[in-house]
Motif scaffolding. Structure first.
Motif, short mmCIF file in Angstrom:
data_model
loop_
_atom_site.label_atom_id
_atom_site.label_comp_id
_atom_site.label_asym_id
_atom_site.label_seq_id
_atom_site.Cartn_x
_atom_site.Cartn_y
_atom_site.Cartn_z
N GLY A 20 0.03 14.92 -13.20
CA GLY A 20 -1.31 15.35 -13.59
C GLY A 20 -2.22 14.20 -13.97
O GLY A 20 -3.24 14.40 -14.63
N GLU A 21 -1.85 12.96 -13.54
CA GLU A 21 -2.72 11.82 -13.82
C GLU A 21 -3.58 11.51 -12.60
O GLU A 21 -3.27 11.93 -11.48
CB GLU A 21 -1.87 10.57 -14.16
N ALA A 22 -4.64 10.74 -12.83
CA ALA A 22 -5.53 10.38 -11.72
C ALA A 22 -4.89 9.28 -10.87
O ALA A 22 -4.30 8.35 -11.42
CB ALA A 22 -6.87 9.89 -12.27
N PRO A 23 -4.97 9.40 -9.53
CA PRO A 23 -4.41 8.34 -8.67
C PRO A 23 -5.29 7.08 -8.72
O PRO A 23 -6.47 7.17 -9.07
CB PRO A 23 -4.45 8.96 -7.27
N GLN A 24 -4.67 5.93 -8.39
CA GLN A 24 -5.44 4.69 -8.33
C GLN A 24 -5.84 4.44 -6.88
O GLN A 24 -4.98 4.40 -6.01
CB GLN A 24 -4.59 3.53 -8.84
N PRO A 25 -7.15 4.30 -6.64
CA PRO A 25 -7.57 4.11 -5.25
C PRO A 25 -7.07 2.77 -4.69
O PRO A 25 -6.93 1.80 -5.44
CB PRO A 25 -9.10 4.12 -5.35
N GLY A 78 0.82 -1.21 0.00
CA GLY A 78 0.00 0.00 0.00
C GLY A 78 0.85 1.26 0.00
O GLY A 78 0.56 2.23 -0.71
N GLU A 79 1.94 1.24 0.79
CA GLU A 79 2.85 2.40 0.82
C GLU A 79 3.46 2.62 -0.57
O GLU A 79 3.63 3.77 -1.01
CB GLU A 79 3.99 2.18 1.83
N HIS A 80 3.79 1.52 -1.21
CA HIS A 80 4.36 1.62 -2.55
C HIS A 80 3.34 2.28 -3.51
O HIS A 80 3.68 3.19 -4.26
CB HIS A 80 4.76 0.24 -3.07
N LEU A 81 2.09 1.82 -3.43
CA LEU A 81 1.05 2.38 -4.31
C LEU A 81 0.85 3.87 -4.02
O LEU A 81 0.68 4.67 -4.93
CB LEU A 81 -0.28 1.65 -4.12
N ARG A 82 0.89 4.22 -2.74
CA ARG A 82 0.72 5.61 -2.37
C ARG A 82 1.80 6.50 -2.99
O ARG A 82 1.53 7.58 -3.52
CB ARG A 82 0.76 5.78 -0.86
N ALA A 83 3.03 5.99 -2.91
CA ALA A 83 4.15 6.75 -3.49
C ALA A 83 3.96 6.87 -5.01
O ALA A 83 4.21 7.93 -5.59
CB ALA A 83 5.47 6.07 -3.16
N GLU A 84 3.50 5.78 -5.61
CA GLU A 84 3.21 5.80 -7.05
C GLU A 84 2.14 6.84 -7.38
O GLU A 84 2.25 7.59 -8.35
CB GLU A 84 2.69 4.43 -7.50
N ASN A 85 1.12 6.86 -6.54
CA ASN A 85 0.02 7.80 -6.76
C ASN A 85 0.49 9.24 -6.68
O ASN A 85 0.02 10.10 -7.42
CB ASN A 85 -1.11 7.56 -5.75
N GLN A 86 1.43 9.46 -5.76
CA GLN A 86 1.97 10.81 -5.64
C GLN A 86 2.64 11.20 -6.97
O GLN A 86 2.44 12.29 -7.48
CB GLN A 86 2.97 10.87 -4.48
N ARG A 87 3.40 10.24 -7.52
CA ARG A 87 4.06 10.52 -8.80
C ARG A 87 3.02 10.76 -9.91
O ARG A 87 3.20 11.60 -10.77
CB ARG A 87 4.99 9.35 -9.18
N ARG A 88 1.93 9.98 -9.85
CA ARG A 88 0.86 10.18 -10.84
C ARG A 88 0.30 11.59 -10.74
O ARG A 88 0.11 12.28 -11.74
CB ARG A 88 -0.29 9.19 -10.60
N LEU A 89 0.00 11.99 -9.49
CA LEU A 89 -0.56 13.32 -9.27
C LEU A 89 0.38 14.38 -9.81
O LEU A 89 -0.04 15.34 -10.46
CB LEU A 89 -0.81 13.55 -7.78
#
Ligand SMILES: Nc1ncnc2c1ncn2[C@@H]1O[C@H](COP(=O)(O)OP(=O)(O)OP(=O)(O)O)[C@@H](O)[C@H]1O
Ligand SMILES: [Mg+2]
Length: 464
Positions: free
Chosen positions: A216-221, A202-213
């Motif tokens: 300017g991309e949508a984060p993955q819930p 989950g922490e990994h996904l969160r960090a990925e989501n930050q990079r997505r944001l």
């Protein structure tokens, strides 16, 4: 019963009709559920014998003889004198006025601390652990079943606890044998190591989501499981045991689910370093400071949980019997370890090279094969051959076969929980010697490794 030498062996002359009459109807899938349920009822019956009111296992008491002989190396007379002079110390209990005094392990630990603070510096009252260095993680693994992984890990954990170390035991085997030994209560996978792995992902996904944001991309819930795991720490899954200085992260059947879930996560996020999951979470939650030694019991398979345990480990112990089949299969286990970890390194290092980052190289402080269930009368030759080929990798100490272990039931798990008065003294002493020697060989390794790090740290300090 003596056999009539002229009689045929038992597999001749089986009457087919009698055999037929003995049979029950064929088993359906539901039959497994019935068998499992019968086992569960029998187990609950066994487990309930001799538990305390809360249904928890209880640890026996330790006598003055045992304490001064095995735990705090002082003369009995001196021990008694010190207790008399310090009435605030635990005084022990006895059945009779003049009888031997018995102490709980908690009391033994307090006495040890007292002797450690008062006694001569050179004495071994307190176990050595260099300041500032993290706990050592010890994985006990072999993909061959029944080689003594759990027995070795459990006995080492108990010896280390008796020696005064703070011990954590992590059961990664969904069979949950280690959990039973330590009386663990595990309702579902949320009380196992599973949420720690899930949170790491989950922490990994969160960090990925930050990079997505940032792009300017949508984060993955995060799904429900991951969102729940993000709230959990190691402390949420660690439970106390009937040993005052042994805690447990338990296992039960649901943990097996991780073997399916982990590869799915890994497929979805190639960048997730699943092999770091356990170490990272234990470190982040302060577990490596709270304990001295952490023992990880693994299932008889080289699955994702075992890989996590092995990758987290500083010391790897590989139990095996001195038999041709176990030697052979252990060789293949090392072969699999090589290809598994080499392929992880290769996969990582291709990316690392492309990005100009330092590569990944797994490292273990020490790897030792340990002969278990050794029968000197029968296996001396094979053990010597194994020693000749494996050299230092094979621990020179061979753990003898001892009947005391086989007898261990639900309440008393192994030699350290057994009351010596239940055995003939000599049988007890021999069984205990075997596991004391197993611990001594392990402790030598542990102290050597800690010392190596202590010296290296001092050197770095000098250089800076
Ligand atoms: N030194 C010993 N002397 C006698 N019996 C032993 C000894 N060590 C282990 N055993 C017995 O061997 C059997 C297998 O031991 P254990 O459960 O520790 O193996 P394991 O490798 O953990 O098995 P699994 O692969 O199923 O997890 C058990 O019945 C145990 O009591
Ligand atoms: Mg086991």
């Amino acid at each position: 019963m003596a056999q009539d030498p002229s009689a045929l062996p038992p597999y001749f002359n089986i009457d087919t009709d009698a055999a037929q009459a003995e049979l029950e109807a064929p088993t359906s899938t539901a039959g497994f559920a019935r068998i499992a349920e019968a086992c569960a009822r029998g187990r609950a019956d066994l487990a309930s014998r001799g538990l305390d009111a809360e249904g928890r296992k209880q640890l026996r008491l330790f006598s003055t003889w045992e304490i001064t002989r095995y735990l705090i190396p002082v003369a009995q007379a001196h021990f008694r004198r010190v207790l008399r002079a310090n009435p605030e110390l635990p005084q022990g209990v006895s059945d009779t006025e003049a009888g031997a005094k018995w102490f709980s392990l908690d009391e033994v630990l307090r006495l040890r601390a007292f002797f450690g603070a008062q006694g001569a510096r050179s004495k071994n009252y307190l176990p050595y652990r260099p300041k500032g260095l993290p706990a050592k993680l010890v994985a006990v693994a072999n993909f061959k079943g029944g080689v003594g992984k759990t027995s070795t890990a459990a006995h080492l954990a108990m010896s280390a606890a008796l020696d005064g170390y703070r011990v954590l035991v992590i059961d990664l085997d969904s069979q949950g044998s280690m959990t039973s030994i330590f009386g663990g209560q595990v309702a579902d996978e949320w009380k196992t190591a599973f949420p720690l792995l899930a949170r790491h992902y989950g922490e990994h996904l969160r960090a990925e989501n930050q990079r997505r944001l940032d792009r300017g991309e949508a984060p993955q819930p995060l799904d429900e499981t991951l969102a729940a795991a993000m709230e959990m720490t190691a402390q949420d899954v660690i439970q106390p045991t009937h040993w005052p200085n042994i805690d447990l992260i338990g296992a039960q059947l649901n943990l097996y689910w991780a073997e399916f879930q982990v590869p799915v996560w890994r497929m979805a996020a190639r960048g997730w370093k699943l092999w770091d999951a356990l170490t990272d979470r234990l470190e982040a939650d302060g577990v490596l400071d709270a304990y001295d030694v952490i023992f990880i019991d693994t299932p008889p398979a080289l699955g994702y949980l075992t890989i996590n345990g092995l990758a987290a480990a500083d010391i790897l112990l590989v139990p095996l019997g001195a038999s041709f089949l176990e030697f052979d299969s252990t060789g293949r286990f090392f072969d699999m370890l090589h290809s598994t970890f080499a392929s992880i390194e290769e996969g990582e290092n291709m990316a690392a090279r492309a990005l100009g980052r330092p590569g990944l190289a797994f490292e273990w402080d020490a790897v030792r094969a340990v002969i278990t269930r050794y029968d000197g009368a029968q296996q001396g030759e094979l053990a010597a051959l194994m020693q000749a080929y494996l050299g230092r990798t094979l621990s020179p100490h061979r753990q003898d076969f001892t009947a005391l272990i086989g007898q261990a039931g639900e309440q008393v798990s192994g030699i350290y929980e057994a009351d010596y008065r239940d055995f003939n003294r000599e049988t007890y002493a021999r069984g205990r010697e075997t596991f004391d020697a197993t611990y001594a060989a392990f402790k030598r390794l542990l102290l050597g490794i800690w010392r190596r790090e202590e010296l290296a740290a001092a050197e770095t300090e000098l250089a800076s």
